[in-house]
Design a protein around this motif. Structure first.
Motif, PDB file in Angstrom:
ATOM      1  N   VAL A  45       0.925  -1.159  -0.087  1.00 25.54           N
ATOM      2  CA  VAL A  45      -0.294   0.014  -0.078  1.00 25.54           C
ATOM      3  C   VAL A  45       1.220   0.762  -0.065  1.00 25.54           C
ATOM      4  CG1 VAL A  45      -1.957   1.903   1.661  1.00 25.54           C
ATOM      5  CG2 VAL A  45      -1.988  -1.178   1.739  1.00 25.54           C
ATOM      6  N   GLN A  46       2.151   1.152   0.708  1.00 29.27           N
ATOM      7  CA  GLN A  46       2.907   2.433   0.887  1.00 29.27           C
ATOM      8  C   GLN A  46       3.675   2.778  -0.645  1.00 29.27           C
ATOM      9  OE1 GLN A  46       6.159   1.687   4.058  1.00 29.27           O
ATOM     10  NE2 GLN A  46       4.915   0.417   5.120  1.00 29.27           N
ATOM     11  N   GLN A  47       3.494   1.120  -1.957  1.00 30.41           N
ATOM     12  CA  GLN A  47       4.497   1.560  -2.395  1.00 30.41           C
ATOM     13  C   GLN A  47       3.101   2.096  -3.754  1.00 30.41           C
ATOM     14  OE1 GLN A  47       6.270  -2.045  -4.069  1.00 30.41           O
ATOM     15  NE2 GLN A  47       6.599  -0.881  -6.045  1.00 30.41           N
TER      16      GLN A  47
ATOM     17  N   CYS B 293      -4.470  11.184   5.894  1.00 29.36           N
ATOM     18  CA  CYS B 293      -5.183  10.360   5.900  1.00 29.36           C
ATOM     19  C   CYS B 293      -4.374   9.402   7.068  1.00 29.36           C
ATOM     20  CB  CYS B 293      -5.756   9.462   4.722  1.00 29.36           C
ATOM     21  SG  CYS B 293      -6.534   8.248   4.929  1.00 29.36           S
ATOM     22  N   CYS B 294      -5.320   7.787   7.382  1.00 30.40           N
ATOM     23  CA  CYS B 294      -4.012   6.816   7.732  1.00 30.40           C
ATOM     24  C   CYS B 294      -4.603   5.726   7.564  1.00 30.40           C
ATOM     25  CB  CYS B 294      -3.697   6.951   8.963  1.00 30.40           C
ATOM     26  SG  CYS B 294      -2.757   8.080  10.008  1.00 30.40           S
ATOM     27  N   VAL B 295      -3.703   4.597   7.067  1.00 33.21           N
ATOM     28  CA  VAL B 295      -4.065   2.652   7.371  1.00 33.21           C
ATOM     29  C   VAL B 295      -3.983   2.583   7.509  1.00 33.21           C
ATOM     30  CG1 VAL B 295      -4.453   1.469   4.531  1.00 33.21           C
ATOM     31  CG2 VAL B 295      -4.447   3.705   4.203  1.00 33.21           C
ATOM     32  N   ILE B 296      -4.801   1.881   8.270  1.00 31.18           N
ATOM     33  CA  ILE B 296      -4.214   0.156   9.019  1.00 31.18           C
ATOM     34  C   ILE B 296      -4.773  -0.184   8.711  1.00 31.18           C
ATOM     35  CG2 ILE B 296      -4.192   2.254  11.430  1.00 31.18           C
ATOM     36  CD1 ILE B 296      -6.569   0.987  12.176  1.00 31.18           C
TER      37      ILE B 296
ATOM     38  N   GLU C  60      -4.771  -1.605  -4.404  1.00 36.35           N
ATOM     39  CA  GLU C  60      -5.969  -0.644  -5.062  1.00 36.35           C
ATOM     40  C   GLU C  60      -7.234  -0.075  -4.385  1.00 36.35           C
ATOM     41  OE1 GLU C  60      -5.448   0.243  -7.747  1.00 36.35           O
ATOM     42  OE2 GLU C  60      -3.485  -0.385  -9.180  1.00 36.35           O
ATOM     43  N   GLU C  61      -7.171  -1.644  -4.222  1.00 33.30           N
ATOM     44  CA  GLU C  61      -8.901  -0.845  -3.325  1.00 33.30           C
ATOM     45  C   GLU C  61      -8.369   0.105  -2.421  1.00 33.30           C
ATOM     46  OE1 GLU C  61     -11.934  -4.479  -3.216  1.00 33.30           O
ATOM     47  OE2 GLU C  61      -9.785  -4.862  -1.896  1.00 33.30           O
TER      48      GLU C  61
ATOM     49  N   VAL D  84      -8.711   5.834  -0.374  1.00 30.06           N
ATOM     50  CA  VAL D  84      -7.670   6.896   0.364  1.00 30.06           C
ATOM     51  C   VAL D  84      -8.067   7.806  -0.228  1.00 30.06           C
ATOM     52  CG1 VAL D  84      -5.356   7.373   0.272  1.00 30.06           C
ATOM     53  CG2 VAL D  84      -6.062   5.417   1.671  1.00 30.06           C
ATOM     54  N   GLU D  85      -7.677   8.205  -1.836  1.00 37.34           N
ATOM     55  CA  GLU D  85      -8.504   8.818  -2.717  1.00 37.34           C
ATOM     56  C   GLU D  85      -9.376   9.406  -3.247  1.00 37.34           C
ATOM     57  OE1 GLU D  85      -6.721   7.526  -6.574  1.00 37.34           O
ATOM     58  OE2 GLU D  85      -4.584   8.212  -5.584  1.00 37.34           O
ATOM     59  N   GLU D  86     -10.348   8.436  -2.255  1.00 38.60           N
ATOM     60  CA  GLU D  86     -12.154   9.168  -2.160  1.00 38.60           C
ATOM     61  C   GLU D  86     -12.051   9.942  -1.285  1.00 38.60           C
ATOM     62  OE1 GLU D  86     -15.950   6.990  -1.142  1.00 38.60           O
ATOM     63  OE2 GLU D  86     -15.041   5.786  -3.141  1.00 38.60           O
ATOM     64  N   LYS D  87     -11.531   9.880  -0.072  1.00 35.12           N
ATOM     65  CA  LYS D  87     -12.161  10.139   1.586  1.00 35.12           C
ATOM     66  C   LYS D  87     -11.125  11.182   1.590  1.00 35.12           C
ATOM     67  CE  LYS D  87     -13.173   6.413   3.753  1.00 35.12           C
ATOM     68  NZ  LYS D  87     -14.687   7.109   5.043  1.00 35.12           N
ATOM     69  N   LEU D  88      -9.727  11.080   0.815  1.00 35.54           N
ATOM     70  CA  LEU D  88      -8.939  12.863   0.317  1.00 35.54           C
ATOM     71  C   LEU D  88     -10.449  14.059  -0.089  1.00 35.54           C
ATOM     72  CD1 LEU D  88      -5.988  11.641  -0.305  1.00 35.54           C
ATOM     73  CD2 LEU D  88      -6.298  13.228   2.126  1.00 35.54           C
TER      74      LEU D  88
END
Length: 82
Positions: free
Chosen positions: A13-15, A38-41, A69-70, A75-79
């Protein structure tokens, strides 16, 4: 370009987020969230870094059960909402 905090175990996900032009911060401790949009856990640990007690104003996305991808799409939707 958004600043996204991503749990250190989510290297794929980072990449992908970096490829999409985001500034990625690896989350190793609660302070790493500072300045993130935003943060992803991973969702494997329901209390990762005691985030349930953290005062984080951005979106937190639980990656459990989703592919890279999902997660990137989420992330992009939330932003876009901010």
């Amino acid at each position: 370009m958004a600043r996204i905090g991503v749990e250190e175990t989510l290297t794929d996900v980072q990449q992908l987020l970096r490829e999409h032009g985001h500034d990625v911060v690896v989350l190793k401790r609660e302070q790493d969230m500072n300045g993130c949009d935003c943060c992803v856990i991973s969702g494997q640990d329901q209390n990762m870094m005691n985030m349930q007690n953290a005062e984080f104003q951005g979106s937190v996305i639980n990656a459990h059960g989703f592919n890279s991808e999902e997660i990137c799409d989420e992330v992009e939707e939330k932003l876009q909402l901010h």
